[in-house]
Write a protein that holds these residues in place. Structure first.
Motif, PDB file in Angstrom:
ATOM      1  N   PHE A   1      -5.172 -16.399 -15.845  1.00 39.60           N
ATOM      2  CA  PHE A   1      -6.546 -16.321 -15.273  1.00 39.60           C
ATOM      3  C   PHE A   1      -7.290 -14.997 -15.018  1.00 39.60           C
ATOM      4  CE2 PHE A   1      -8.774 -16.267 -10.875  1.00 39.60           C
ATOM      5  CZ  PHE A   1      -9.794 -17.185 -11.160  1.00 39.60           C
ATOM      6  N   TYR A   2      -6.485 -13.807 -14.361  1.00 37.95           N
ATOM      7  CA  TYR A   2      -7.141 -12.913 -14.005  1.00 37.95           C
ATOM      8  C   TYR A   2      -7.512 -12.149 -15.199  1.00 37.95           C
ATOM      9  CZ  TYR A   2      -6.019 -13.376  -9.035  1.00 37.95           C
ATOM     10  OH  TYR A   2      -6.482 -13.895  -7.699  1.00 37.95           O
ATOM     11  N   ALA A   3      -6.500 -12.014 -16.499  1.00 40.04           N
ATOM     12  CA  ALA A   3      -6.806 -11.523 -17.737  1.00 40.04           C
ATOM     13  C   ALA A   3      -8.424 -11.973 -18.086  1.00 40.04           C
ATOM     14  CB  ALA A   3      -5.864 -11.691 -18.702  1.00 40.04           C
TER      15      ALA A   3
ATOM     16  N   ILE B   1      -4.129  -6.297 -22.488  1.00 44.70           N
ATOM     17  CA  ILE B   1      -5.412  -5.756 -23.519  1.00 44.70           C
ATOM     18  C   ILE B   1      -6.408  -5.332 -22.679  1.00 44.70           C
ATOM     19  CG2 ILE B   1      -7.015  -6.888 -24.902  1.00 44.70           C
ATOM     20  CD1 ILE B   1      -4.956  -8.820 -25.778  1.00 44.70           C
ATOM     21  N   GLY B   2      -6.896  -4.292 -22.901  1.00 47.90           N
ATOM     22  CA  GLY B   2      -7.936  -3.415 -22.389  1.00 47.90           C
ATOM     23  C   GLY B   2      -7.440  -2.608 -21.217  1.00 47.90           C
ATOM     24  N   VAL B   3      -6.268  -2.634 -20.677  1.00 52.94           N
ATOM     25  CA  VAL B   3      -5.860  -2.166 -19.754  1.00 52.94           C
ATOM     26  C   VAL B   3      -5.006  -0.751 -20.102  1.00 52.94           C
ATOM     27  CG1 VAL B   3      -4.056  -1.924 -17.598  1.00 52.94           C
ATOM     28  CG2 VAL B   3      -5.541  -4.056 -18.325  1.00 52.94           C
ATOM     29  N   GLY B   4      -4.603  -0.806 -21.309  1.00 54.35           N
ATOM     30  CA  GLY B   4      -3.807   0.115 -21.996  1.00 54.35           C
ATOM     31  C   GLY B   4      -2.752   0.933 -21.207  1.00 54.35           C
ATOM     32  N   ASP B   5      -1.809  -0.111 -20.704  1.00 56.34           N
ATOM     33  CA  ASP B   5      -0.670   0.375 -19.801  1.00 56.34           C
ATOM     34  C   ASP B   5       0.529  -0.650 -20.009  1.00 56.34           C
ATOM     35  OD1 ASP B   5       1.263   1.464 -18.050  1.00 56.34           O
ATOM     36  OD2 ASP B   5      -0.415   1.878 -16.583  1.00 56.34           O
ATOM     37  N   ALA B   6       1.728  -0.171 -20.214  1.00 55.66           N
ATOM     38  CA  ALA B   6       2.831  -1.315 -20.389  1.00 55.66           C
ATOM     39  C   ALA B   6       3.507  -1.403 -18.904  1.00 55.66           C
ATOM     40  CB  ALA B   6       3.946  -0.885 -21.432  1.00 55.66           C
ATOM     41  N   ASP B   7       3.094  -0.471 -17.949  1.00 55.06           N
ATOM     42  CA  ASP B   7       3.752  -0.904 -16.585  1.00 55.06           C
ATOM     43  C   ASP B   7       3.076  -2.181 -16.115  1.00 55.06           C
ATOM     44  OD1 ASP B   7       4.155  -0.649 -13.893  1.00 55.06           O
ATOM     45  OD2 ASP B   7       4.456   1.499 -13.918  1.00 55.06           O
TER      46      ASP B   7
ATOM     47  N   MET C   1      -2.315  -4.727 -10.673  1.00 61.52           N
ATOM     48  CA  MET C   1      -3.245  -3.934  -9.955  1.00 61.52           C
ATOM     49  C   MET C   1      -4.720  -3.819 -10.506  1.00 61.52           C
ATOM     50  SD  MET C   1      -0.685  -0.861  -8.128  1.00 61.52           S
ATOM     51  CE  MET C   1      -2.043  -0.473  -7.076  1.00 61.52           C
ATOM     52  N   ASN C   2      -4.565  -3.276 -11.621  1.00 62.12           N
ATOM     53  CA  ASN C   2      -5.919  -3.241 -12.342  1.00 62.12           C
ATOM     54  C   ASN C   2      -6.638  -4.630 -12.645  1.00 62.12           C
ATOM     55  OD1 ASN C   2      -5.820  -0.703 -12.701  1.00 62.12           O
ATOM     56  ND2 ASN C   2      -4.640  -0.560 -14.398  1.00 62.12           N
ATOM     57  N   LEU C   3      -5.689  -5.560 -12.752  1.00 56.66           N
ATOM     58  CA  LEU C   3      -6.388  -6.807 -12.844  1.00 56.66           C
ATOM     59  C   LEU C   3      -6.980  -7.609 -11.589  1.00 56.66           C
ATOM     60  CD1 LEU C   3      -4.340  -8.449 -15.556  1.00 56.66           C
ATOM     61  CD2 LEU C   3      -6.538  -7.643 -15.779  1.00 56.66           C
ATOM     62  N   GLY C   4      -6.530  -6.768 -10.314  1.00 59.69           N
ATOM     63  CA  GLY C   4      -6.956  -7.509  -9.085  1.00 59.69           C
ATOM     64  C   GLY C   4      -6.186  -8.560  -8.545  1.00 59.69           C
ATOM     65  N   PHE C   5      -4.623  -8.771  -8.880  1.00 58.31           N
ATOM     66  CA  PHE C   5      -3.877  -9.477  -8.518  1.00 58.31           C
ATOM     67  C   PHE C   5      -3.673  -9.356  -6.767  1.00 58.31           C
ATOM     68  CE2 PHE C   5      -2.285 -10.593 -12.482  1.00 58.31           C
ATOM     69  CZ  PHE C   5      -1.573 -11.879 -12.410  1.00 58.31           C
ATOM     70  N   PRO C   6      -4.021 -10.767  -6.152  1.00 55.80           N
ATOM     71  CA  PRO C   6      -3.835 -10.645  -4.951  1.00 55.80           C
ATOM     72  C   PRO C   6      -2.206 -10.448  -4.402  1.00 55.80           C
ATOM     73  CG  PRO C   6      -3.936 -12.815  -5.797  1.00 55.80           C
ATOM     74  CD  PRO C   6      -4.143 -11.844  -6.761  1.00 55.80           C
TER      75      PRO C   6
ATOM     76  N   GLY D   1       0.662  -1.180  -0.028  1.00 58.08           N
ATOM     77  CA  GLY D   1       0.076   0.139  -0.045  1.00 58.08           C
ATOM     78  C   GLY D   1       0.738   1.346   0.081  1.00 58.08           C
ATOM     79  N   ILE D   2       2.086   1.198  -0.261  1.00 56.36           N
ATOM     80  CA  ILE D   2       2.864   2.334  -0.356  1.00 56.36           C
ATOM     81  C   ILE D   2       2.934   2.920  -1.895  1.00 56.36           C
ATOM     82  CG2 ILE D   2       5.479   3.121  -0.538  1.00 56.36           C
ATOM     83  CD1 ILE D   2       5.763   0.915   1.574  1.00 56.36           C
ATOM     84  N   ASP D   3       2.610   4.205  -1.891  1.00 53.04           N
ATOM     85  CA  ASP D   3       2.407   4.756  -3.337  1.00 53.04           C
ATOM     86  C   ASP D   3       3.962   5.207  -3.721  1.00 53.04           C
ATOM     87  OD1 ASP D   3       2.109   6.556  -5.549  1.00 53.04           O
ATOM     88  OD2 ASP D   3       0.645   7.731  -4.630  1.00 53.04           O
ATOM     89  N   TYR D   4       4.403   4.378  -4.802  1.00 50.92           N
ATOM     90  CA  TYR D   4       5.800   4.753  -4.946  1.00 50.92           C
ATOM     91  C   TYR D   4       5.995   5.941  -5.959  1.00 50.92           C
ATOM     92  CZ  TYR D   4       4.181   2.345  -9.376  1.00 50.92           C
ATOM     93  OH  TYR D   4       3.504   1.751 -10.448  1.00 50.92           O
ATOM     94  N   GLU D   5       5.059   6.955  -6.050  1.00 48.77           N
ATOM     95  CA  GLU D   5       5.048   7.981  -6.778  1.00 48.77           C
ATOM     96  C   GLU D   5       5.316   9.399  -5.844  1.00 48.77           C
ATOM     97  OE1 GLU D   5       2.311   8.507  -9.596  1.00 48.77           O
ATOM     98  OE2 GLU D   5       3.266   7.067 -11.097  1.00 48.77           O
ATOM     99  N   SER D   6       4.661   9.045  -4.584  1.00 52.22           N
ATOM    100  CA  SER D   6       4.627  10.025  -3.484  1.00 52.22           C
ATOM    101  C   SER D   6       5.298   9.788  -2.334  1.00 52.22           C
ATOM    102  CB  SER D   6       3.183  10.514  -3.325  1.00 52.22           C
ATOM    103  OG  SER D   6       2.558   9.328  -2.606  1.00 52.22           O
ATOM    104  N   GLN D   7       5.403   8.403  -1.909  1.00 53.54           N
ATOM    105  CA  GLN D   7       6.115   8.150  -0.882  1.00 53.54           C
ATOM    106  C   GLN D   7       7.692   7.544  -1.181  1.00 53.54           C
ATOM    107  OE1 GLN D   7       2.632   5.605   0.474  1.00 53.54           O
ATOM    108  NE2 GLN D   7       2.904   6.459   2.515  1.00 53.54           N
ATOM    109  N   TRP D   8       8.497   8.389  -1.628  1.00 58.66           N
ATOM    110  CA  TRP D   8       9.736   7.981  -2.301  1.00 58.66           C
ATOM    111  C   TRP D   8      10.651   7.312  -1.072  1.00 58.66           C
ATOM    112  CZ3 TRP D   8      14.915   8.607  -1.510  1.00 58.66           C
ATOM    113  CH2 TRP D   8      15.656   8.272  -2.423  1.00 58.66           C
ATOM    114  N   PHE D   9      10.689   7.804   0.055  1.00 56.13           N
ATOM    115  CA  PHE D   9      11.632   7.405   1.105  1.00 56.13           C
ATOM    116  C   PHE D   9      11.250   5.944   1.340  1.00 56.13           C
ATOM    117  CE2 PHE D   9      12.905   6.249   5.513  1.00 56.13           C
ATOM    118  CZ  PHE D   9      14.279   6.573   5.423  1.00 56.13           C
ATOM    119  N   LEU D  10       9.930   5.555   1.739  1.00 53.74           N
ATOM    120  CA  LEU D  10       9.595   4.281   1.899  1.00 53.74           C
ATOM    121  C   LEU D  10       9.652   3.445   0.582  1.00 53.74           C
ATOM    122  CD1 LEU D  10       6.175   4.705   3.775  1.00 53.74           C
ATOM    123  CD2 LEU D  10       8.379   3.947   4.784  1.00 53.74           C
ATOM    124  N   TRP D  11       9.362   3.860  -0.800  1.00 53.27           N
ATOM    125  CA  TRP D  11       9.793   2.925  -1.867  1.00 53.27           C
ATOM    126  C   TRP D  11      11.195   2.712  -1.802  1.00 53.27           C
ATOM    127  CZ3 TRP D  11      12.915   5.001  -5.877  1.00 53.27           C
ATOM    128  CH2 TRP D  11      13.076   3.855  -6.957  1.00 53.27           C
ATOM    129  N   ALA D  12      12.224   3.735  -1.570  1.00 51.46           N
ATOM    130  CA  ALA D  12      13.549   3.809  -1.784  1.00 51.46           C
ATOM    131  C   ALA D  12      13.992   2.567  -0.459  1.00 51.46           C
ATOM    132  CB  ALA D  12      14.222   4.758  -1.295  1.00 51.46           C
TER     133      ALA D  12
END
Length: 449
Positions: free
Chosen positions: A186-188, A263-269, A275-280, A134-145
């Motif tokens: 499966f999730y796709a 496919i359908g997500v439109g993101d290469a990240d 996350m969009n596919l709901g991976f646990p 649950g760490i936002d790697y774009e805004s919580q840089w120190f924890l991500w680092a």
């Protein structure tokens, strides 16, 4: 000037010595390591990128051409050189480039590119683990680092220990990666649906050859560093033809999974896709474990290249240099290498084929499949390296044509052979002199320049 004796390695995983025949292994061992090398996040990302231009049917032919034709041939040739000589790529380069150039040009190139791949994947793994907690790697840089540093050190540990540790890590991690493939499909299917996936047919944003070139580009470093691992294989043609199966068996489905999930997500990240596919949580853990396999290979090659640059042969020295490279690479990961991912792929595809072209031409056509330590700097190899790289650059960026990586390796090899023939007639030296086989076999000393 002093001689550094290349002792028989006796399981110590020395960086410069030839691996003795009694330590050579079944072809499955390096094939598994190759499979681990291919189990990489960028493969998923390239698969996702290709779905912006191609449906699954066209993707099949892109992967078939890139992996079954060009990649298999390149890996088999490079792998055979490593098995035949028992030496790592940067040491093999001493024959054609000369010991000085091999240490400071070839070794530095392998170090920088391996470091770049390692840093790239460590950054993505840091993103995935941060998302899991649950760490936002774009805004919580120190924890991500902090997460990224810990992940990087864990990635590096087996490669610091040595080859045997890497092998067993791959035996554990590759099956975990197969679970990731199953989970991705499966999730796709659950979130996107088979009808949308099977009917996906976007307007192409790139040509077929550009797509093949992109797939080759992500794997092209193997045309040089394959010998770092096949030096532990037996010098049999059959074995080295079979070893690249590890690349094909893992790479082909993994490119497809990256494509299907996006496919359908439109993101290469791939982290955003999962996350969009709901991976646990277990999905992100498996992603990290699967990434570990390719990270070991990049880190190990980086350490071997450093050892050759500094003429360090001992296992302890190799381990310390691998650790030092790891620390530098973590710094690069924290600096944001993900922002330059595609540019990095193209840069790799320009430099490595030219190096491989020189090494293969020298080994198969000039040196008659033998290794000898040539001191100094072979300017004919430099000329071929520059020409091959320029051919790749021109056909990639200036006038897009064909397959730049393939054209680069062919151009470098041809220029090298012509240049060496001219040099042999005009100004012969120790580079143009082909030593007889008995002298080559007993030549087990490296000259420290």
């Amino acid at each position: 000037m002093e001689d550094v004796s290349l002792r028989k390695s006796s399981g110590k995983d020395e960086a410069l010595a030839s691996v003795p025949m009694n330590e050579r292994q079944h072809w499955i061992s390096p094939a598994v390591i190759f499979g681990g090398l291919e189990f990489t996040i960028p493969v998923l990302m390239v698969g996702a990128t290709l779905t912006a231009s191609f449906g699954l049917g066209k993707l099949f032919w892109i992967l078939a051409a890139a992996l079954f034709v060009f990649q298999w041939i390149g890996n088999a040739l490079a792998g055979y050189i490593g098995a035949k000589t028992g030496r790592s790529s940067s040491v093999i380069a001493r024959t054609s480039f000369g010991s000085t150039q091999a240490r400071f040009i070839v070794g530095l190139t392998i170090f920088i590119v391996s470091m770049g791949w390692w840093a790239l994947q460590t950054a993505v793994a840091g993103n995935a683990i941060s998302a899991m907690f649950g760490i936002d790697y774009e805004s919580q840089w120190f924890l991500w680092a902090l997460v990224t540093i810990i992940a990087g050190l864990l990635f590096a540990l087996p490669s610091i220990i040595g080859y045997s540790s890497m092998k067993w890590t791959d035996y554990l991690a590759v099956p975990a990666g197969l679970l990731l493939i199953a989970g991705g499909i499966f999730y796709a299917l659950k979130n996107i649906g088979w009808e949308k996936i099977s009917s996906w047919n976007p307007e192409p944003q790139m040509t077929f050859l550009a797509a093949v070139s992109l797939v080759i580009g992500i794997n092209v470093s193997q045309w040089v560093i394959a010998s770092d691992y096949t030096r532990y294989a037996k010098p049999k043609v059959k074995d080295n033809v079979l070893i690249p199966l590890g690349i094909i068996a893992v790479g082909f489905p993994l490119f497809y999974v990256g494509a299907i999930m996006s496919i359908g997500v439109g993101d290469a990240d791939i982290v955003n896709v999962m996350m969009n596919l709901g991976f646990p949580i277990w999905g992100f853990l498996i992603l990290w474990l699967a990434t570990w396999t390719s990270q070991l290979v990049n880190n190990y090659s980086m350490g071997l290249a450093l050892a050759n640059m500094l003429n360090v042969n001992s296992n302890k020295g190799r381990a310390l240099l691998t650790l030092a490279g790891t620390i530098v690479s973590i710094g690069v990961a924290l600096a944001g290498i993900l922002d330059y991912f595609m540019d990095f792929l193209y840069m790799t595809a320009l430099i490595y084929p030219a190096i491989a072209g020189v090494m293969m031409a020298d080994f198969f056509f000039i040196r008659k499949q033998q290794w000898v330590d040539n001191k100094g700097w072979n300017w004919m190899a430099t000329i071929a390296l520059v020409v091959g790289t320029l051919v790749g650059y021109f056909t990639q960026y200036v006038y897009s044509f064909g397959l730049p990586a393939v054209q680069s390796i062919v151009a470098a090899g041809i220029v090298y052979m012509i240049a060496m023939k001219v040099k042999a007639r005009v100004a012969p030296d120790h580079f143009t002199e082909v030593t007889n086989q008995s002298e080559l076999i007993t030549s087990d000393n490296l000259k420290a320049q």
